[in-house]
Motif scaffolding. Structure first.
Motif, mmCIF file in Angstrom:
data_model
loop_
_atom_site.group_PDB
_atom_site.id
_atom_site.type_symbol
_atom_site.label_atom_id
_atom_site.label_comp_id
_atom_site.label_asym_id
_atom_site.label_seq_id
_atom_site.Cartn_x
_atom_site.Cartn_y
_atom_site.Cartn_z
ATOM 1 N N ASN A 46 0.836 -1.203 0.000
ATOM 2 C CA ASN A 46 0.000 0.000 0.000
ATOM 3 C C ASN A 46 0.875 1.258 0.000
ATOM 4 O OD1 ASN A 46 -2.383 1.487 -0.036
ATOM 5 N ND2 ASN A 46 -2.475 1.595 2.198
ATOM 6 N N GLN A 47 1.911 1.259 -0.866
ATOM 7 C CA GLN A 47 2.855 2.379 -0.903
ATOM 8 C C GLN A 47 3.122 2.812 -2.347
ATOM 9 O OE1 GLN A 47 6.094 2.536 1.612
ATOM 10 N NE2 GLN A 47 4.837 2.017 3.347
ATOM 11 N N TRP A 48 3.321 4.113 -2.498
ATOM 12 C CA TRP A 48 3.747 4.699 -3.764
ATOM 13 C C TRP A 48 5.248 4.940 -3.722
ATOM 14 C CZ3 TRP A 48 0.705 5.521 -7.955
ATOM 15 C CH2 TRP A 48 -0.679 5.521 -7.763
ATOM 16 N N ARG A 49 5.888 4.866 -4.893
ATOM 17 C CA ARG A 49 7.289 5.250 -5.006
ATOM 18 C C ARG A 49 7.516 5.792 -6.408
ATOM 19 N NH1 ARG A 49 10.709 1.672 -7.793
ATOM 20 N NH2 ARG A 49 9.763 -0.335 -8.274
ATOM 21 N N GLU A 50 8.600 6.506 -6.551
ATOM 22 C CA GLU A 50 8.965 7.000 -7.869
ATOM 23 C C GLU A 50 10.070 6.117 -8.426
ATOM 24 O OE1 GLU A 50 10.381 11.138 -10.007
ATOM 25 O OE2 GLU A 50 9.440 11.215 -8.040
ATOM 26 N N GLY A 51 9.890 5.639 -9.652
ATOM 27 C CA GLY A 51 10.869 4.770 -10.294
ATOM 28 C C GLY A 51 11.764 5.537 -11.247
ATOM 29 N N SER A 52 12.773 4.842 -11.753
ATOM 30 C CA SER A 52 13.669 5.441 -12.747
ATOM 31 C C SER A 52 12.903 5.660 -14.055
ATOM 32 C CB SER A 52 14.870 4.532 -12.984
ATOM 33 O OG SER A 52 14.446 3.301 -13.528
ATOM 34 N N LYS A 53 13.382 6.568 -14.869
ATOM 35 C CA LYS A 53 12.727 6.897 -16.133
ATOM 36 C C LYS A 53 13.631 6.507 -17.299
ATOM 37 C CE LYS A 53 12.596 10.976 -14.480
ATOM 38 N NZ LYS A 53 12.525 12.375 -14.157
ATOM 39 N N PRO A 54 13.048 6.338 -18.483
ATOM 40 C CA PRO A 54 13.898 6.071 -19.651
ATOM 41 C C PRO A 54 14.770 7.280 -19.961
ATOM 42 C CG PRO A 54 11.577 6.273 -20.301
ATOM 43 C CD PRO A 54 11.632 6.365 -18.816
ATOM 44 N N SER A 55 15.912 7.041 -20.578
ATOM 45 C CA SER A 55 16.821 8.150 -20.888
ATOM 46 C C SER A 55 16.168 9.097 -21.889
ATOM 47 C CB SER A 55 18.145 7.619 -21.442
ATOM 48 O OG SER A 55 17.916 6.925 -22.646
ATOM 49 N N GLY A 56 16.475 10.380 -21.733
ATOM 50 C CA GLY A 56 15.981 11.391 -22.651
ATOM 51 C C GLY A 56 14.600 11.919 -22.355
ATOM 52 N N ILE A 57 13.893 11.311 -21.447
ATOM 53 C CA ILE A 57 12.496 11.686 -21.203
ATOM 54 C C ILE A 57 12.371 13.089 -20.617
ATOM 55 C CG2 ILE A 57 12.219 10.680 -18.888
ATOM 56 C CD1 ILE A 57 9.599 10.261 -21.550
ATOM 57 N N ASP A 58 13.325 13.524 -19.818
ATOM 58 C CA ASP A 58 13.192 14.826 -19.170
ATOM 59 C C ASP A 58 13.321 15.998 -20.136
ATOM 60 O OD1 ASP A 58 12.505 14.114 -16.563
ATOM 61 O OD2 ASP A 58 14.576 13.675 -16.060
ATOM 62 N N SER A 59 13.842 15.756 -21.324
ATOM 63 C CA SER A 59 13.932 16.832 -22.308
ATOM 64 C C SER A 59 12.636 16.963 -23.104
ATOM 65 C CB SER A 59 15.098 16.578 -23.259
ATOM 66 O OG SER A 59 14.866 15.399 -24.003
ATOM 67 N N GLU A 60 11.686 16.086 -22.879
ATOM 68 C CA GLU A 60 10.439 16.085 -23.640
ATOM 69 C C GLU A 60 9.342 16.864 -22.922
ATOM 70 O OE1 GLU A 60 9.203 12.086 -24.474
ATOM 71 O OE2 GLU A 60 11.177 11.523 -25.194
ATOM 72 N N TYR A 61 8.605 17.644 -23.696
ATOM 73 C CA TYR A 61 7.384 18.278 -23.235
ATOM 74 C C TYR A 61 6.269 17.285 -23.540
ATOM 75 C CZ TYR A 61 3.237 21.225 -23.554
ATOM 76 O OH TYR A 61 1.987 21.749 -23.402
ATOM 77 N N GLY A 62 5.213 17.253 -22.782
ATOM 78 C CA GLY A 62 4.123 16.386 -23.192
ATOM 79 C C GLY A 62 3.207 15.933 -22.102
ATOM 80 N N HIS A 63 2.464 14.895 -22.421
ATOM 81 C CA HIS A 63 1.474 14.298 -21.540
ATOM 82 C C HIS A 63 1.622 12.777 -21.602
ATOM 83 C CE1 HIS A 63 -0.412 18.206 -22.227
ATOM 84 N NE2 HIS A 63 -0.511 17.919 -23.504
ATOM 85 N N GLY A 64 0.915 12.086 -20.724
ATOM 86 C CA GLY A 64 0.928 10.628 -20.731
ATOM 87 C C GLY A 64 0.020 10.014 -21.781
ATOM 88 N N TYR A 65 -1.084 10.701 -22.107
ATOM 89 C CA TYR A 65 -2.088 10.212 -23.052
ATOM 90 C C TYR A 65 -2.266 8.706 -22.933
ATOM 91 C CZ TYR A 65 -2.636 14.784 -25.118
ATOM 92 O OH TYR A 65 -2.907 16.103 -25.295
#
Length: 170
Positions: A46-65
């Motif tokens: 019953n816990q949330w955590r933040e995981g690692s992201k794919p490379s390059g994702i932080d340079s992208e603007y956008g939404h999850g859609y």
């Protein structure tokens, strides 16, 4: 999640992994100043955590859609990058991201990605190209056909396990 705009805004799906009993979602609200987050909810603890992201994702603007999907048998999630031909695969057990072959056609911002178990690959629905398929065995994309999805935004693809089809629309 640290923003005045909800992270799940402009998104319509996360994924459920029945093996690890987790919900996974990669997305961001519509703001250049708001970083992407890969959030994971573990139903056992019953816990949330933040995981690692794919490379390059932080340079992208956008939404999850409709850019998150899962192969539940293998414990792999897939994420199609915003307004990009790039698709990343996340192995849940190993906690790592790798890129698969890029989509072999031009794309709109808000297209849809869905795993299709009977074909052992991904369906990509887009208003520019139509319907494309990623073959896991060959790591290649092919165009299955054109489709009038009616819009450049909010395209969806949804697997139906009863009828063993992927429904697409816009």
């Amino acid at each position: 999640v640290g923003s005045s705009t909800p992270m799940l805004a402009d998104a319509d799906n996360g994924v459920w992994d029945p093996i690890s009993k987790q919900v996974l979602f990669l997305g961001t609200p519509a703001s250049v100043a708001t970083p992407w987050k890969f959030i994971i909810y573990n139903s056992t603890s019953n816990q949330w955590r933040e995981g690692s992201k794919p490379s390059g994702i932080d340079s992208e603007y956008g939404h999850g859609y409709d850019h998150n999907t899962i192969d539940p048998a293998r414990g792999e999630t897939f994420f199609r990058h915003f307004y990009s031909q790039s698709v990343s695969k996340y192995n849940i057990a190993n906690n790592n991201w790798v890129d698969i072959a890029p989509i072999a056609s031009s794309v709109q911002c808000c297209s849809a990605l869905e795993y299709f178990p009977e074909m052992d690959g991904l369906i990509f629905a887009d208003t520019v190209t139509g319907i494309s398929f990623w073959n896991r065995t060959t790591d290649t994309w092919s165009i299955l056909g054109s489709a009038n999805l009616g819009t450049t935004y909010d395209t969806f693809a949804s697997y139906n396990p009863v009828h063993k089809i992927v429904l697409v629309g816009g």
